[in-house]
Design a protein around this motif. Structure first.
Motif, short mmCIF file in Angstrom:
data_model
loop_
_atom_site.label_atom_id
_atom_site.label_comp_id
_atom_site.label_asym_id
_atom_site.label_seq_id
_atom_site.Cartn_x
_atom_site.Cartn_y
_atom_site.Cartn_z
N SER A 39 40.50 -36.79 -34.37
CA SER A 39 40.15 -38.21 -34.34
C SER A 39 41.28 -39.02 -34.95
N LEU A 40 41.83 -38.51 -36.05
CA LEU A 40 42.95 -39.19 -36.70
C LEU A 40 44.16 -39.22 -35.78
N GLU A 41 44.41 -38.10 -35.11
CA GLU A 41 45.57 -38.02 -34.22
C GLU A 41 45.40 -38.95 -33.02
N MET A 42 44.17 -39.14 -32.56
CA MET A 42 43.91 -40.00 -31.41
C MET A 42 43.70 -41.46 -31.79
N GLY A 43 43.81 -41.77 -33.08
CA GLY A 43 43.68 -43.16 -33.52
C GLY A 43 42.25 -43.66 -33.58
N VAL A 44 41.29 -42.75 -33.63
CA VAL A 44 39.88 -43.13 -33.70
C VAL A 44 39.52 -43.45 -35.15
N GLU A 45 38.91 -44.60 -35.39
CA GLU A 45 38.52 -44.97 -36.75
C GLU A 45 37.26 -44.22 -37.17
N LEU A 46 37.31 -43.68 -38.38
CA LEU A 46 36.17 -42.94 -38.92
C LEU A 46 35.61 -43.68 -40.12
N GLU A 47 34.35 -43.38 -40.44
CA GLU A 47 33.71 -44.04 -41.59
C GLU A 47 34.39 -43.62 -42.89
N ARG A 48 34.87 -42.40 -42.93
CA ARG A 48 35.57 -41.90 -44.12
C ARG A 48 37.05 -41.73 -43.78
N LYS A 49 37.89 -42.20 -44.66
CA LYS A 49 39.33 -42.16 -44.43
C LYS A 49 39.89 -40.75 -44.62
N ARG A 50 40.75 -40.35 -43.70
CA ARG A 50 41.43 -39.06 -43.82
C ARG A 50 42.89 -39.29 -44.18
N VAL A 51 43.41 -38.39 -45.01
CA VAL A 51 44.81 -38.51 -45.45
C VAL A 51 45.51 -37.18 -45.23
N THR A 52 46.83 -37.23 -45.17
CA THR A 52 47.62 -36.02 -44.99
C THR A 52 47.62 -35.19 -46.27
N CYS A 53 47.44 -33.90 -46.12
CA CYS A 53 47.46 -33.01 -47.28
C CYS A 53 48.86 -33.01 -47.90
N PRO A 54 48.99 -33.27 -49.18
CA PRO A 54 50.32 -33.30 -49.81
C PRO A 54 50.98 -31.92 -49.91
N LEU A 55 50.19 -30.86 -49.73
CA LEU A 55 50.75 -29.51 -49.81
C LEU A 55 51.31 -29.05 -48.47
N ASN A 56 50.76 -29.58 -47.39
CA ASN A 56 51.22 -29.22 -46.05
C ASN A 56 50.85 -30.35 -45.09
N PRO A 57 51.84 -31.11 -44.61
CA PRO A 57 51.55 -32.28 -43.77
C PRO A 57 51.02 -31.95 -42.38
N SER A 58 50.88 -30.66 -42.07
CA SER A 58 50.39 -30.31 -40.75
C SER A 58 48.88 -30.44 -40.62
N HIS A 59 48.18 -30.72 -41.73
CA HIS A 59 46.74 -30.92 -41.63
C HIS A 59 46.31 -32.05 -42.57
N THR A 60 45.07 -32.49 -42.41
CA THR A 60 44.54 -33.63 -43.17
C THR A 60 43.23 -33.25 -43.84
N CYS A 61 42.75 -34.14 -44.69
CA CYS A 61 41.44 -33.96 -45.32
C CYS A 61 40.88 -35.35 -45.65
N TYR A 62 39.61 -35.44 -45.98
CA TYR A 62 39.02 -36.71 -46.36
C TYR A 62 39.58 -37.15 -47.71
N GLU A 63 39.89 -38.42 -47.81
CA GLU A 63 40.51 -38.94 -49.03
C GLU A 63 39.62 -38.73 -50.24
N ASP A 64 38.31 -38.91 -50.07
CA ASP A 64 37.41 -38.77 -51.21
C ASP A 64 37.18 -37.30 -51.60
N CYS A 65 37.72 -36.36 -50.81
CA CYS A 65 37.60 -34.94 -51.12
C CYS A 65 38.96 -34.29 -51.38
N LEU A 66 39.98 -35.12 -51.58
CA LEU A 66 41.34 -34.61 -51.71
C LEU A 66 41.47 -33.62 -52.87
N GLN A 67 40.97 -33.98 -54.04
CA GLN A 67 41.12 -33.11 -55.20
C GLN A 67 40.42 -31.77 -55.00
N LYS A 68 39.27 -31.81 -54.37
CA LYS A 68 38.54 -30.58 -54.07
C LYS A 68 39.32 -29.73 -53.08
#
Length: 441
Positions: A39-68
């Motif tokens: 959805s992020l790659e296709m530009g679809v807006e989601l209710e929860r924001k996704r961000v790029t993983c700082p350890l590996n930019p090839s995947h993403t995660c929800y911003e509010d679950c980043l630390q987990k």
């Protein structure tokens, strides 16, 4: 009639993966047609924001679950184990710029081929064929439901176990170390061959995380000793610091099935105690009056080594253990890289059992393919080689590379040889390195 485009299954992500020729298998969120990642790659807006993983930019995660996510991400930096020593088995010498047969003149290539033929005649000659088997795999070998692809692996494993038995390596009080273990199938069959033996252990080393591992067959006491597995590149493995090896009085036997390219050299250097340079301490057997340090050194030197070899084109001059042999015959780093490049001729057009598997339905296609393979290839305008000639020269390069490894083991007081352990029609990588050390110094 126009072919209809494939459709995703109900509840499946609608993002089509071209490389895998299928749709993504993740499930989309409610009211969405794409999974969160796509959805992020296709530009679809989601209710929860996704961000790029700082350890590996090839995947993403929800911003509010980043630390987990960072706590469980597969790319997180794990605490280095005591047996991790950066580059301990890397070897030395600076790697020169890569050279291949496509980057040299025809005259130079002809000169290299002439040297290959002479060195092969001087040092190799004929390699003995000894195809063995073992009762532990007999039921598998008798299973008529297996095709050639599945059966050839079982035949290889049976022959390797058979060679271990002939060398007297299937004994009580032994620690088996499988280098480049993958799923651990070879260790699995070695254990099955030793159900009447006592005080055994298995250490499986691999830098990857193999799926469907055979470790699961050895979780209960009824199935023999539990497999210990460590995830590490052999390049950085100080085997003397692995507690199950250094704190044990068991005999050590090292095994490996198709230990790819430089991994074989890394494994040999890992097994024979390394020091600061390419010079290692000679192997010796444990004596009653040895100190604890001697004992630890002893555990680094195996009683036997059984490694099926492959992918010589992926070796490197830096890691290669047979540099002494090469240099004594005037083979430089530049020349060695040409040997690696030419060694790929042995397998690049190999068909073997696959040609037979195509069957009568594709007989015409086979004839056309065979005709194509028999064409004479022109190298730099003055060297003409057909398929069989290229394969023969490629195999000679492989054996010269392996002979340097044999000489390395001889220099460290081990008896070593090469043998054809399986039919060359089943695999072009049909040579095994066998080495043992005598019980007396």
């Amino acid at each position: 009639m126009e072919k209809l485009s494939p459709r995703p299954e109900i509840g499946q992500c609608s993002f089509f993966l071209k490389k895998k020729n299928r749709f993504c298998r993740f499930r989309p969120n409610k009211s969405q047609i794409y999974c969160a990642e796509h959805s992020l790659e296709m530009g679809v807006e989601l209710e929860r924001k996704r961000v790029t993983c700082p350890l590996n930019p090839s995947h993403t995660c929800y911003e509010d679950c980043l630390q987990k996510h960072l706590k469980k991400c597969n790319n997180r930096r794990k605490a280095e184990e005591v047996y991790y020593v950066e580059g301990i088995n890397s070897g030395s010498d600076i790697e020169e710029d890569k050279v291949s047969v496509n980057s040299i003149s025809g005259d130079e290539l002809q000169n290299v081929i002439n040297r290959i033929n002479k060195l092969y005649d001087d040092y190799i000659g004929c390699i003995e064929e000894e195809i063995l088997t073992h009762a532990c795999l007999q039921e598998e070998l008798d299973n008529e439901t297996y095709g050639t692809s599945a059966m050839r692996h079982r035949k290889q494993q049976a022959s390797l176990v058979g060679h271990m038995e002939k060398l007297g390596l299937l004994k009580d009080n032994t620690s088996f170390i499988e280098m480049g273990a993958g799923k651990g199938q070879l260790s699995h069959w070695v254990q099955k061959a030793m159900t009447d033996k006592e005080n055994l252990s298995f250490l499986l080393v691999d830098r990857g995380s193999a799926r469907y591992k055979f470790d699961s067959y050895h979780k209960s006491e009824e199935e023999g000793p539990k497999f210990e597995r460590i995830k590490i590149d052999i390049e950085h493995l100080d085997l003397g610091k692995v507690k199950s090896i250094s704190n044990s009085d068991k005999i050590v036997t090292a095994i490996g099935k198709h230990l790819c390219g430089a991994a074989t050299d890394l494994a040999l250097r890992c097994l024979i105690r390394p020091v600061d340079t390419d010079t290692e301490l000679p192997c010796k057997r444990l004596k009653a009056d040895d100190t604890e340090n001697d004992r630890r050194s002893h555990t680094r030197c195996p009683k036997g080594i059984v490694i099926a070899l492959c992918c010589h084109h992926r070796c490197t001059w830096k890691t290669y253990v047979g540099k002494k042999f090469m240099r004594s015959n005037g083979i430089s780093s530049h020349d060695f890289q040409l040997l690696l490049s030419i060694s790929s001729w042995a397998t690049c057009s190999w068909q073997g059992w696959k040609a037979e598997e195509r069957g009568k339905a594709s007989k015409i296609e086979n004839q056309e393919a065979d005709h194509e393979d028999d064409k004479v290839e022109d190298y730099r305008g003055n060297i003409k080689l057909d398929k069989s000639e290229r394969e023969m020269i490629g195999r000679k390069c492989k054996r010269l590379i392996d002979h340097g490894r044999i000489q390395y083991l001889h220099d460290h007081k081990m008896t070593a040889c090469l043998k054809h352990y399986i039919d060359g029609n089943l695999t072009p990588e049909n040579v095994v390195l066998l080495a043992t050390i005598e019980d007396k110094v």
